[in-house]
Design an enzyme around this catalytic site. Structure first.
Site, mmCIF file in Angstrom:
data_model
loop_
_atom_site.group_PDB
_atom_site.id
_atom_site.type_symbol
_atom_site.label_atom_id
_atom_site.label_comp_id
_atom_site.label_asym_id
_atom_site.label_seq_id
_atom_site.Cartn_x
_atom_site.Cartn_y
_atom_site.Cartn_z
ATOM 1 N N LYS A 54 0.844 -1.200 0.000
ATOM 2 C CA LYS A 54 0.000 0.000 0.000
ATOM 3 C C LYS A 54 0.878 1.249 0.000
ATOM 4 O O LYS A 54 0.633 2.197 -0.744
ATOM 5 C CB LYS A 54 -0.915 0.002 1.236
ATOM 6 C CG LYS A 54 -2.095 -0.950 1.096
ATOM 7 C CD LYS A 54 -2.821 -1.187 2.414
ATOM 8 C CE LYS A 54 -3.894 -2.259 2.229
ATOM 9 N NZ LYS A 54 -4.492 -2.728 3.468
ATOM 10 N N GLN A 98 -4.715 -1.358 9.612
ATOM 11 C CA GLN A 98 -4.641 -2.699 9.031
ATOM 12 C C GLN A 98 -5.262 -3.717 9.991
ATOM 13 O O GLN A 98 -4.899 -3.779 11.160
ATOM 14 C CB GLN A 98 -3.168 -3.051 8.749
ATOM 15 C CG GLN A 98 -2.968 -4.368 8.034
ATOM 16 C CD GLN A 98 -3.528 -4.375 6.614
ATOM 17 O OE1 GLN A 98 -3.356 -3.431 5.852
ATOM 18 N NE2 GLN A 98 -4.214 -5.454 6.255
ATOM 19 N N ASP A 121 -11.254 3.041 4.275
ATOM 20 C CA ASP A 121 -11.648 1.637 4.206
ATOM 21 C C ASP A 121 -13.175 1.498 4.192
ATOM 22 O O ASP A 121 -13.694 0.419 3.884
ATOM 23 C CB ASP A 121 -11.099 0.888 5.441
ATOM 24 C CG ASP A 121 -10.019 -0.108 5.082
ATOM 25 O OD1 ASP A 121 -9.890 -0.431 3.878
ATOM 26 O OD2 ASP A 121 -9.313 -0.572 5.992
#
Ligand code: NDP
Length: 297
Positions: A54, A98, A121
């Site tokens: 990422k 994460q 997200d």
């Protein structure tokens, strides 16, 4: 029938190029550089790989990447404190924590502490609610990637029968919302579903998000259906090496389906590309700019 391969790698490359072009315009015309902060707690090897990837791709599209690697024993309070700092940091337009988090940290509390406008997200309860009610929101990256591929392949999805295998908050449920918003008739299945195979066999679109290697067989697939395989499963070959497979048996399903995403090279690359697209969108919204039109052809 031999299925058309929906090439997520190629598609994600086009999407990243478009993101990069928009970032360039933001930089040169508005003097704004979008920034994405990624927070990793602990040493999970798969998470480390994702976070590295990422960060690399964030920089490649011209954005600023901020990585925070915290030790496994970080307290929930310390993590929340970091998120509060990122929430008020004007250089940070997107925040991603994460998952999975270590067991002593409540992931729901952490996710809901992120400023919803920076929640790239799309897991914050506000964004979940906005998506469920068909309003402008941050859309979870993996289902968004699946939707972009489906729309690119089919054009309109109106009236299609879609079956989703899996009901997680990350993939299954938001996928269902997105397809419902596209006027599909949506069935969500899970581990307690009776007659799963029969349900799948009725579908024009199958989205498999289960986490069970090659569970979906060719006999489950309606001829000509589109199969989106979200699963990422590491399996050991007889020679001891490991390889990645999806939730569907690719070789046999591709003889029945009309179109199929491979693993690797399907949904996976689209997920990161959509994360970058969401960061760009979050940045534009912060400055009152129009959402960029970033669905590649
Ligand atoms: P979860 O484990 O959170 O959810 C799995 C779902 O599958 C659950 O709803 C579960 O049902 C259902 N399920 C399990 N076994 C069966 C079965 N035998 N029959 C029918 N349904 C079943 O997984 P995620 O949604 O997070 O991820 C799914 C897969 O997608 C994983 O392989 C993951 O690695 C991959 N993934 C890939 C991403 C990418 O970028 N490509 C991103 C995110 C995930 P129940 O709710 O009843 O337990």
């Amino acid at each position: 029938m031999v299925a058309q391969i929906i090439d997520g790698k190629l598609f994600s490359k086009k999407l990243r190029k478009q993101v990069s072009e928009h970032v360039n315009v933001l930089k040169t015309e508005n003097n704004i550089t979008p920034g994405l902060a990624v927070v990793l707690v602990g040493e999970d090897p798969a998470s480390q790989v994702y976070v590295r990837s990422k960060g690399k791709q964030t920089i490649e599209v011209g954005m600023n990447s901020y990585e925070y690697k915290l030790s496994e024993d970080t307290t929930e309070a310390d993590l929340l404190e970091l998120i509060n700092r990122l929430n008020v940091n004007n250089d940070v337009h997107g925040i991603l924590v994460q998952l999975p988090l270590p067991g002593h940290i409540n992931a729901d509390v952490v996710i809901n502490s992120i400023d919803p406008e920076k929640d790239v997200d799309g897991f914050h309860i506000s964004n979940v609610g906005l998506l469920a009610t068909g309003q402008k929101s941050m859309v979870p990256c993996t289902p968004l990637g699946c939707l972009l591929m489906l729309k690119n392949f089919h054009g309109s999805l109106t009236g299609m029968d879609a079956v989703i295998i899996g009901r997680s908050n990350i993939v299954g449920k938001p996928m269902a919302q997105l397809l419902l918003n596209e006027s599909c008739t949506v069935t969500i299945t899970h581990s307690r579903t009776k007659q799963l195979e029969e349900a799948v066999r009725c579908a024009d679109i199958v989205v498999a998000a289960v986490g069970r290697a090659e569970m979906v067989k060719a006999s489950w697939i309606k001829p000509g259906a589109t199969l989106i395989d979200v699963g990422i499963n590491r399996v050991k070959a007889s020679d001891g090496s490991t390889r990645l497979v999806g939730d569907a048996e690719f070789s046999s399903c591709s003889e029945v389906a009309g179109a199929i995403t491979p693993v690797p090279g399907g949904v996976g690359p689209m997920t990161i590309a959509c994360l970058l697209a969401n960061t760009l969108v979050a940045c534009c919204r912060k400055y009152g700019l129009e959402d960029p039109d970033i669905i590649p052809n």
